[in-house]
Design a protein around this motif. Structure first.
Motif, PDB file in Angstrom:
ATOM      1  N   HIS A 238      21.289  -3.948  -4.271  1.00 48.05           N
ATOM      2  CA  HIS A 238      20.925  -3.668  -5.659  1.00 48.05           C
ATOM      3  C   HIS A 238      21.435  -2.285  -6.050  1.00 48.05           C
ATOM      4  O   HIS A 238      21.317  -1.310  -5.296  1.00 48.05           O
ATOM      5  CB  HIS A 238      19.402  -3.741  -5.815  1.00 48.05           C
ATOM      6  CG  HIS A 238      18.946  -3.827  -7.232  1.00 48.05           C
ATOM      7  ND1 HIS A 238      18.871  -2.733  -8.056  1.00 48.05           N
ATOM      8  CD2 HIS A 238      18.543  -4.885  -7.983  1.00 48.05           C
ATOM      9  CE1 HIS A 238      18.433  -3.098  -9.247  1.00 48.05           C
ATOM     10  NE2 HIS A 238      18.237  -4.413  -9.230  1.00 48.05           N
ATOM     11  N   ARG A 279      16.365  -4.128  -2.444  1.00 47.80           N
ATOM     12  CA  ARG A 279      15.709  -4.182  -3.742  1.00 47.80           C
ATOM     13  C   ARG A 279      14.864  -2.915  -3.917  1.00 47.80           C
ATOM     14  O   ARG A 279      14.391  -2.328  -2.941  1.00 47.80           O
ATOM     15  CB  ARG A 279      14.812  -5.424  -3.867  1.00 47.80           C
ATOM     16  CG  ARG A 279      15.556  -6.750  -3.847  1.00 47.80           C
ATOM     17  CD  ARG A 279      16.404  -6.932  -5.094  1.00 47.80           C
ATOM     18  NE  ARG A 279      17.081  -8.227  -5.133  1.00 47.80           N
ATOM     19  CZ  ARG A 279      18.310  -8.439  -4.692  1.00 47.80           C
ATOM     20  NH1 ARG A 279      19.004  -7.441  -4.143  1.00 47.80           N
ATOM     21  NH2 ARG A 279      18.858  -9.635  -4.776  1.00 47.80           N
ATOM     22  N   ASN A 281      11.420  -1.324  -5.613  1.00 52.51           N
ATOM     23  CA  ASN A 281      10.129  -1.773  -6.146  1.00 52.51           C
ATOM     24  C   ASN A 281       9.092  -0.667  -6.010  1.00 52.51           C
ATOM     25  O   ASN A 281       8.709  -0.286  -4.906  1.00 52.51           O
ATOM     26  CB  ASN A 281       9.663  -3.034  -5.403  1.00 52.51           C
ATOM     27  CG  ASN A 281       8.412  -3.627  -6.018  1.00 52.51           C
ATOM     28  OD1 ASN A 281       8.075  -3.357  -7.162  1.00 52.51           O
ATOM     29  ND2 ASN A 281       7.711  -4.446  -5.245  1.00 52.51           N
ATOM     30  N   HIS A 282       8.665  -0.101  -7.143  1.00 53.83           N
ATOM     31  CA  HIS A 282       7.586   0.886  -7.207  1.00 53.83           C
ATOM     32  C   HIS A 282       7.783   2.044  -6.226  1.00 53.83           C
ATOM     33  O   HIS A 282       6.895   2.386  -5.436  1.00 53.83           O
ATOM     34  CB  HIS A 282       6.239   0.219  -6.932  1.00 53.83           C
ATOM     35  CG  HIS A 282       5.825  -0.750  -7.993  1.00 53.83           C
ATOM     36  ND1 HIS A 282       6.073  -2.107  -7.897  1.00 53.83           N
ATOM     37  CD2 HIS A 282       5.214  -0.566  -9.191  1.00 53.83           C
ATOM     38  CE1 HIS A 282       5.610  -2.712  -8.986  1.00 53.83           C
ATOM     39  NE2 HIS A 282       5.094  -1.799  -9.788  1.00 53.83           N
ATOM     40  N   TRP A 286      13.333  -1.845  -0.492  1.00 57.69           N
ATOM     41  CA  TRP A 286      13.075  -2.900   0.482  1.00 57.69           C
ATOM     42  C   TRP A 286      14.386  -3.438   1.024  1.00 57.69           C
ATOM     43  O   TRP A 286      15.276  -3.797   0.264  1.00 57.69           O
ATOM     44  CB  TRP A 286      12.266  -4.033  -0.152  1.00 57.69           C
ATOM     45  CG  TRP A 286      10.824  -3.679  -0.365  1.00 57.69           C
ATOM     46  CD1 TRP A 286      10.294  -3.038  -1.438  1.00 57.69           C
ATOM     47  CD2 TRP A 286       9.743  -3.925   0.536  1.00 57.69           C
ATOM     48  NE1 TRP A 286       8.941  -2.870  -1.280  1.00 57.69           N
ATOM     49  CE2 TRP A 286       8.572  -3.410  -0.070  1.00 57.69           C
ATOM     50  CE3 TRP A 286       9.645  -4.538   1.784  1.00 57.69           C
ATOM     51  CZ2 TRP A 286       7.325  -3.489   0.535  1.00 57.69           C
ATOM     52  CZ3 TRP A 286       8.395  -4.617   2.395  1.00 57.69           C
ATOM     53  CH2 TRP A 286       7.259  -4.099   1.777  1.00 57.69           C
ATOM     54  N   SER A 349      10.267  -1.568   4.246  1.00 56.22           N
ATOM     55  CA  SER A 349      10.125  -0.711   3.069  1.00 56.22           C
ATOM     56  C   SER A 349      10.417   0.731   3.465  1.00 56.22           C
ATOM     57  O   SER A 349       9.963   1.208   4.502  1.00 56.22           O
ATOM     58  CB  SER A 349       8.721  -0.819   2.476  1.00 56.22           C
ATOM     59  OG  SER A 349       7.767  -0.175   3.297  1.00 56.22           O
ATOM     60  N   GLU A 352      11.809   5.780  -1.574  1.00 52.38           N
ATOM     61  CA  GLU A 352      13.008   6.055  -2.352  1.00 52.38           C
ATOM     62  C   GLU A 352      13.358   7.540  -2.268  1.00 52.38           C
ATOM     63  O   GLU A 352      12.470   8.398  -2.241  1.00 52.38           O
ATOM     64  CB  GLU A 352      12.786   5.658  -3.812  1.00 52.38           C
ATOM     65  CG  GLU A 352      14.018   5.791  -4.689  1.00 52.38           C
ATOM     66  CD  GLU A 352      13.744   5.430  -6.141  1.00 52.38           C
ATOM     67  OE1 GLU A 352      14.714   5.329  -6.916  1.00 52.38           O
ATOM     68  OE2 GLU A 352      12.552   5.257  -6.490  1.00 52.38           O
TER      69      GLU A 352
END
Length: 360
Positions: A238, A279, A281-282, A286, A349, A352
């Motif tokens: 992504h 991906r 996510n928040h 991931w 996970s 970021e």
């Protein structure tokens, strides 16, 4: 309990429009055991505190001493003040352990701080952790005794038979018994090396890395070996899942273990594919690794992270244990879902990160 009159110069975090002319904070929170205080960051003062705060912090701290109080509470907080989202932490305060949560309000001008004595909670958790550790140690030592004991007993038996029949055995038979003993000792050596890896990267060196580049490099290194096995690796990265805050060394070890497991699961399967995707996510990236292998029975999924549990004839049952430990030290997680005869997905996970440009 009398109401506290509202002063003209009093900074009210709920806004004057909602105030009936008396300080409703003191009245509502007077008898609550939870310590509650409001930091006024703009005027650098304590806008409000209830009696529970006084009980927790005095006489060691002067609650009206804004700089000292701010330093004491926020010095170990893993976030910059003012915070932009709720955060929690704890600190040792003389003979007590105090836990607190911080909530920003009014465009970060005020900070609500909820504080309480968690000394007994920490003590009980420590006892529970100690009991859990002893249970885990018993389980681990039992596994080590079993995993090392079996090959040693096999080697001992083979050598004993060889010793008793050395004069009558042919050279080929002698070599067969020696090779059998060496194979068992290699098994012990392999297990001891795996145990040594448990302590790898005890203190990870976290940094902001370009995860897309890291994964591209990883695939280029693994591509040849997997291609020789007829395994096709497909990627789907992504665009926004690019920067991660992680140590690339243990992450590479984790991915090598997961890809090796996937390759083993793909043996005698068609087609042989591994899908690698990312991906966002928040605040977490991931990484999903999905294979089209034999899958794992539902009853076995809960055992995957138990030391020495393995579904492989020559496995040690330590690979995933080490992976989870490495990831946990980097604030990362690992999850595994699988369906028998369909395939397995491993999801990791990672916090970021930021680009080099944003870091300055």
């Amino acid at each position: 309990m009398p109401l506290h009159p509202c002063r003209e110069n009093h900074i009210c975090p709920i806004g004057k429009g909602a105030c009936p002319g008396v300080c409703i904070f003191a009245d509502i929170f007077e008898d609550i055991n939870l310590g509650i205080m409001v930091f006024d960051l703009e005027h650098e003062k304590i806008a409000f505190f209830n009696p529970a705060v006084e009980k927790l912090l005095t006489p060691q701290l002067d609650i009206e001493d804004y700089p000292s109080l701010k330093e004491q509470l926020f010095k170990d907080l893993e976030a910059d003040i003012p915070v932009t989202a709720p955060v929690s932490s704890s600190f040792q305060f003389y003979d007590k352990v105090l836990g607190y949560s911080v909530y920003p309000i009014s465009a970060n001008r005020f900070l609500w701080v909820f504080i309480q004595d968690i000394t007994e909670k920490i003590r009980l958790e420590s006892i529970a952790d100690a009991v859990n550790t002893m249970d885990n140690l018993g389980y681990v030592f039992s596994g080590i005794r079993h995993e090392i004991g079996n090959p040693i007993n096999s080697a001992k038996m083979a050598l004993s038979v060889l010793k008793d029949n050395f004069a009558t055995f042919s050279n080929d038979t002698v070599l067969e018994f020696v090779d059998r003993s060496l194979d068992e000792l290699k098994r012990v050596e392999f297990l001891l090396k795996s145990l040594r890896n448990i302590n790898m990267y005890e203190t990870p060196d976290l940094s902001h890395i370009n995860l897309s580049h890291f994964l591209d490099n990883f695939i280029s290194l693994a591509w040849s070996d997997f291609s020789d096995k007829g395994i096709c690796i497909n990627t789907d990265f992504h665009l926004k899942a690019k920067w991660a805050f992680v140590d690339p060394r243990p992450l590479q070890q984790v991915l090598l273990n997961i890809f090796t497991n996937a390759a083993d699961a793909l043996e005698n399967r068609e087609p042989k594919t591994i899908e690698l995707c990312t991906r966002l996510n928040h605040g977490f990236i991931w990484i999903h690794i999905t294979d089209s292998g034999c899958g794992i029975a539902e009853k076995e999924l809960n055992n995957l992270f138990k030391p020495f549990f393995t579904l492989k004839p020559q496995g040690t049952g330590l690979g995933l244990v080490i992976c989870r430990k490495m990831l946990a030290r980097m604030n990362c997680t690992i999850e595994i879902t699988s369906e028998e005869n369909i395939g397995t997905t491993v999801s990791i996970s990672i916090p970021e990160g930021c680009s080099d440009t944003l870091l300055g």
